[in-house]
Design an enzyme around this catalytic site. Structure first.
Site, PDB file in Angstrom:
ATOM      1  N   ASP A 160     -18.451  -1.743  49.503  1.00  0.00           N
ATOM      2  CA  ASP A 160     -18.925  -2.050  50.858  1.00  0.00           C
ATOM      3  C   ASP A 160     -18.133  -1.229  51.884  1.00  0.00           C
ATOM      4  O   ASP A 160     -17.425  -1.771  52.743  1.00  0.00           O
ATOM      5  CB  ASP A 160     -18.820  -3.552  51.139  1.00  0.00           C
ATOM      6  CG  ASP A 160     -19.715  -3.961  52.299  1.00  0.00           C
ATOM      7  OD1 ASP A 160     -20.406  -3.078  52.855  1.00  0.00           O
ATOM      8  OD2 ASP A 160     -19.717  -5.149  52.655  1.00  0.00           O
ATOM      9  N   ASN A 224     -19.995 -12.955  51.154  1.00  0.00           N
ATOM     10  CA  ASN A 224     -19.278 -13.635  52.244  1.00  0.00           C
ATOM     11  C   ASN A 224     -19.554 -13.020  53.615  1.00  0.00           C
ATOM     12  O   ASN A 224     -18.808 -13.270  54.561  1.00  0.00           O
ATOM     13  CB  ASN A 224     -17.773 -13.725  51.978  1.00  0.00           C
ATOM     14  CG  ASN A 224     -17.253 -12.571  51.185  1.00  0.00           C
ATOM     15  OD1 ASN A 224     -17.987 -11.623  50.936  1.00  0.00           O
ATOM     16  ND2 ASN A 224     -16.019 -12.627  50.790  1.00  0.00           N
ATOM     17  N   ALA A 227     -22.958 -14.228  60.146  1.00  0.00           N
ATOM     18  CA  ALA A 227     -23.020 -14.080  61.600  1.00  0.00           C
ATOM     19  C   ALA A 227     -22.691 -15.470  62.121  1.00  0.00           C
ATOM     20  O   ALA A 227     -23.393 -16.433  61.781  1.00  0.00           O
ATOM     21  CB  ALA A 227     -24.405 -13.650  62.034  1.00  0.00           C
ATOM     22  N   HIS A 356     -12.754  -3.113  58.012  1.00  0.00           N
ATOM     23  CA  HIS A 356     -11.668  -3.478  57.104  1.00  0.00           C
ATOM     24  C   HIS A 356     -11.770  -2.875  55.693  1.00  0.00           C
ATOM     25  O   HIS A 356     -10.910  -3.148  54.861  1.00  0.00           O
ATOM     26  CB  HIS A 356     -11.431  -5.000  57.063  1.00  0.00           C
ATOM     27  CG  HIS A 356     -12.643  -5.832  56.765  1.00  0.00           C
ATOM     28  ND1 HIS A 356     -13.008  -6.908  57.540  1.00  0.00           N
ATOM     29  CD2 HIS A 356     -13.563  -5.770  55.782  1.00  0.00           C
ATOM     30  CE1 HIS A 356     -14.099  -7.460  57.032  1.00  0.00           C
ATOM     31  NE2 HIS A 356     -14.447  -6.789  55.968  1.00  0.00           N
ATOM     32  N   HIS A 416      -7.388  -9.447  56.920  1.00  0.00           N
ATOM     33  CA  HIS A 416      -8.747  -9.396  57.491  1.00  0.00           C
ATOM     34  C   HIS A 416      -9.450 -10.738  57.408  1.00  0.00           C
ATOM     35  O   HIS A 416     -10.634 -10.858  57.694  1.00  0.00           O
ATOM     36  CB  HIS A 416      -9.574  -8.318  56.792  1.00  0.00           C
ATOM     37  CG  HIS A 416     -10.132  -8.737  55.466  1.00  0.00           C
ATOM     38  ND1 HIS A 416      -9.392  -9.355  54.490  1.00  0.00           N
ATOM     39  CD2 HIS A 416     -11.394  -8.610  54.948  1.00  0.00           C
ATOM     40  CE1 HIS A 416     -10.147  -9.589  53.442  1.00  0.00           C
ATOM     41  NE2 HIS A 416     -11.367  -9.155  53.693  1.00  0.00           N
ATOM     42  N   ALA A 418      -8.850 -15.148  55.735  1.00  0.00           N
ATOM     43  CA  ALA A 418      -7.978 -16.085  55.016  1.00  0.00           C
ATOM     44  C   ALA A 418      -7.819 -15.664  53.564  1.00  0.00           C
ATOM     45  O   ALA A 418      -6.780 -15.875  52.945  1.00  0.00           O
ATOM     46  CB  ALA A 418      -8.578 -17.481  55.087  1.00  0.00           C
ATOM     47  N   LYS A 491     -25.780 -17.491  57.191  1.00  0.00           N
ATOM     48  CA  LYS A 491     -25.591 -16.712  55.965  1.00  0.00           C
ATOM     49  C   LYS A 491     -26.985 -16.245  55.569  1.00  0.00           C
ATOM     50  O   LYS A 491     -27.973 -16.853  55.955  1.00  0.00           O
ATOM     51  CB  LYS A 491     -25.042 -17.600  54.841  1.00  0.00           C
ATOM     52  CG  LYS A 491     -23.841 -18.407  55.188  1.00  0.00           C
ATOM     53  CD  LYS A 491     -22.569 -17.643  55.069  1.00  0.00           C
ATOM     54  CE  LYS A 491     -22.306 -17.147  53.676  1.00  0.00           C
ATOM     55  NZ  LYS A 491     -21.120 -16.253  53.642  1.00  0.00           N
TER      56      LYS A 491
HETATM   57  N1  LIG Z   1     -15.494 -17.643  60.197  1.00  0.00           N
HETATM   58  C1  LIG Z   1     -15.915 -17.426  58.945  1.00  0.00           C
HETATM   59  N2  LIG Z   1     -15.113 -16.743  58.099  1.00  0.00           N
HETATM   60  C2  LIG Z   1     -15.547 -16.527  56.854  1.00  0.00           C
HETATM   61  C3  LIG Z   1     -16.784 -16.994  56.382  1.00  0.00           C
HETATM   62  N3  LIG Z   1     -16.934 -16.588  55.097  1.00  0.00           N
HETATM   63  C4  LIG Z   1     -15.824 -15.888  54.786  1.00  0.00           C
HETATM   64  N4  LIG Z   1     -14.978 -15.842  55.834  1.00  0.00           N
HETATM   65  C5  LIG Z   1     -13.706 -15.129  55.971  1.00  0.00           C
HETATM   66  O1  LIG Z   1     -13.999 -13.750  56.116  1.00  0.00           O
HETATM   67  C6  LIG Z   1     -13.131 -12.982  55.300  1.00  0.00           C
HETATM   68  C7  LIG Z   1     -13.840 -11.710  54.985  1.00  0.00           C
HETATM   69  O2  LIG Z   1     -13.807 -11.360  53.652  1.00  0.00           O
HETATM   70  P1  LIG Z   1     -14.371 -10.042  52.957  1.00  0.00           P
HETATM   71  O3  LIG Z   1     -13.366  -9.730  51.889  1.00  0.00           O
HETATM   72  O4  LIG Z   1     -15.706 -10.356  52.440  1.00  0.00           O
HETATM   73  O5  LIG Z   1     -14.447  -8.956  53.955  1.00  0.00           O
HETATM   74  C8  LIG Z   1     -12.792 -13.909  54.137  1.00  0.00           C
HETATM   75  O6  LIG Z   1     -11.531 -13.621  53.596  1.00  0.00           O
HETATM   76  C9  LIG Z   1     -12.786 -15.280  54.780  1.00  0.00           C
HETATM   77  O7  LIG Z   1     -11.524 -15.639  55.226  1.00  0.00           O
HETATM   78  C10 LIG Z   1     -17.615 -17.707  57.291  1.00  0.00           C
HETATM   79  O8  LIG Z   1     -18.736 -18.129  56.966  1.00  0.00           O
HETATM   80  N5  LIG Z   1     -17.142 -17.895  58.554  1.00  0.00           N
HETATM   81 MN   LIG Z   2     -15.922  -7.610  54.627  1.00  0.00          MN
END
Ligand SMILES: Nc1nc2c(ncn2[C@@H]2O[C@H](COP(=O)(O)O)[C@@H](O)[C@H]2O)c(=O)[nH]1
Ligand SMILES: [Mn+2]
Length: 498
Positions: A160, A224, A227, A356, A416, A418, A491
């Site tokens: 990605d 994941n 919006a 990221h 980037h 949690a 999602k």
């Molecule tokens: N506010 C939200 N944060 C979310 C959601 N789903 C995932 N996450 C966080 O985004 C990062 C991005 O991860 P990536 O590796 O796919 O770039 C992930 O670590 C979560 O902390 C959500 O629905 N809402």
């Molecule tokens: Mn991502």
């Protein structure tokens, strides 16, 4: 022909494996094809007629007519998807190992993720591999890290390319606009955009056409990506918020999406014959990859902006249709103001946009000397482009951070998000009723009609964002600016397009 025992493993689900007898061809057996024999057995045993690729551990493809060396006891079979597994261990030409650092005291980091980071540090040309507090295990390489190397490893950036998070204002929050009412307005966002995708890309200077432009530009995508419409929970740094234009009682949009199928197609092309190619600047492929990478990073930005444009349209067009709706009056004002400008991007009022997953050249101190390195970020935010988002999950808060420090300890990068705590298929994510996952403990509403995705992405799948932010603040690499609260999380309802 003598036989050998070979274990065949399903690349996409490596718990599935079978041991078979494979004839060992001798020099006279020119007709015999080992790859075909393995695929035949695999198709029968795994009941999957689409299996077509055989990988050796390390990611190299077994070609037609090639024989297995004596040390190969296991192979992986795939339907064509990229190899998932550890990189091939090779001795570095300089006999060195890159520095490994994990910036987590409070955050939980699984030892498997650290092992993956250590394996990356052993790759040729790697100077340093720095794990952010959101570090977690990936399919082949860890996620939530920055890697400084002499050349470029496309597989470290992943499929990605250009994925990132952007933030846009949505106007004053009408007092009676509940998450449920707002959610009803987000319609048809998985469908291809009806506007002129190529004209939108031209706004970004993108002339090159790809098969993903029409079908996928302006969509969230699966996994994941999300919006999320958010409110301001707590302002920590009032001055910084003012400079960004973030204030209480307003709605904002956090858009997390990337390059959809485009980035994946590029990685697939580069990893067809070698699971982890290393491109140094003297390799003719180096500039070709970089050109494709840069185009894709820009495409992903255009994708996030178009998604925001579509979401604003969803919200405001319906508000215009329901002018009598008292809730919406203040948002209507914003729209009327926006309609006067010509470049549609100006209407977005974008606050930030942080990529990221990417690679970029920068100066970095290695053994006391400043050297030009290629900084790979796989789930890590750059610190030289202003404020940085750090999302939690759809049921947790998200932060906007101000990068701090000289960038040496953290390879000019921040967490980037949690980061995942549990794998997508972890049994403990499967408890309770799926229906209950469309609302969260923070009172927000989730739009997602895919039950599997609802489960895989439940808030419990993620680490504590507070611990991640605490680690960065204590490490002196970031300071909190504002805390955002989820209101509606969109999602993808079904994975469309390519
Ligand atoms: N506010 C939200 N944060 C979310 C959601 N789903 C995932 N996450 C966080 O985004 C990062 C991005 O991860 P990536 O590796 O796919 O770039 C992930 O670590 C979560 O902390 C959500 O629905 N809402
Ligand atoms: Mn991502």
């Amino acid at each position: 022909m003598p036989n050998r025992r070979i274990t065949i493993i399903l690349n996409s689900n490596q718990t599935k494996r079978i041991t078979v007898l494979v004839p060992v061809p001798t020099s006279g057996d020119t007709e015999y094809n080992v790859k075909e024999h393995i695929l035949l057995q695999a198709r029968n045993k795994f009941l999957n007629r689409y299996l077509s690729v055989v990988y050796l551990w390390g990611g190299e493809e077994l070609k037609d007519g090639e024989v297995l060396s004596d040390k190969e006891e296991e192979v992986l079979v795939s339907k064509g998807e990229a190899y998932i597994g550890p990189p091939k261990k090779q001795k570095r030409s300089d006999g060195k190992v890159g520095e490994v650092r994990v910036l987590a005291n409070t955050s939980f980091v699984h030892e498997e993720a650290v092992k993956q980071l250590e394996a990356v540090a052993e790759l040729e040309g790697v100077y340093a591999a720095v794990g952010m507090p959101d570090l977690h295990k990936g399919d082949r390489f860890p996620i939530g890290c920055a890697i400084a190397a002499k050349g470029i490893y496309p597989a470290l950036i992943g499929s990605d390319i250009g994925c990132g998070i952007s933030l846009y204002p949505l106007g004053t929050k009408p007092a009676h606009l509940t998450p449920e009412k707002l959610a009803l307005r987000l319609r048809r966002l998985d469908e291809p955009w009806e506007g002129d995708a190529r004209a939108w890309l031209k706004l970004y200077g993108i002339e090159k056409e790809t098969e993903w432009d029409m079908e996928s530009l302006g969509t969230v995508g699966g996994g994941n990506h999300f919006a999320e419409i958010v409110t301001v929970e707590r302002i920590v740094d009032a001055e910084a918020c003012e400079s960004m234009g973030v204030s209480e009682n307003h709605l904002y949009l956090l858009a997390h999406t990337g390059s959809r199928g485009l980035g994946a197609s590029i990685l697939r092309d580069y990893t067809r014959s070698n699971g982890n190619p290393y491109l140094t600047s003297d390799n003719p492929e180096f500039n070709v990859y970089l050109e494709q990478h840069n185009h894709t990073v820009l495409w992903a930005k255009a994708n996030r902006d178009l998604l925001a444009h579509r979401i604003k349209n969803c919200i405001f067009r319906q508000i215009q249709e329901q002018r009598e709706d008292e809730d919406a009056n203040e948002l209507v004002e914003t729209k009327e103001e926006a309609e006067t400008s010509r470049d549609p991007r100006e209407d977005l009022g974008k606050i930030l946009d942080v990529t990221h997953n990417s690679v970029r050249q920068c100066g970095y101190e290695v053994d006391g000397n400043m050297v030009d390195v290629w900084l790979h970020r796989k789930g890590a935010a750059p610190t030289d482009q202003g404020f940085v988002p750090c999302p939690g999950s759809r049921g947790d808060f998200s932060w906007i951070l101000q990068p701090m420090g000289d960038g040496q300890s953290n390879a000019h990068s921040l967490a980037h998000g949690a980061g995942r705590l549990h794998a997508r298929n972890a049994p403990n994510l499967r408890r309770g009723k799926v229906d209950e996952l469309t609302t969260t403990s923070l009172g927000s509403c989730v739009i997602c009609t895919d039950p599997d995705l609802l489960v895989q992405e439940r808030p419990e799948a993620y680490k504590s964002v507070q611990a991640v932010v605490d680690d960065m603040e204590e490490g002196g690499i970031a300071e909190g600016v504002v805390v955002l609260r989820p209101y509606v999380t969109y999602k993808t309802s079904q994975e469309r397009g390519k």
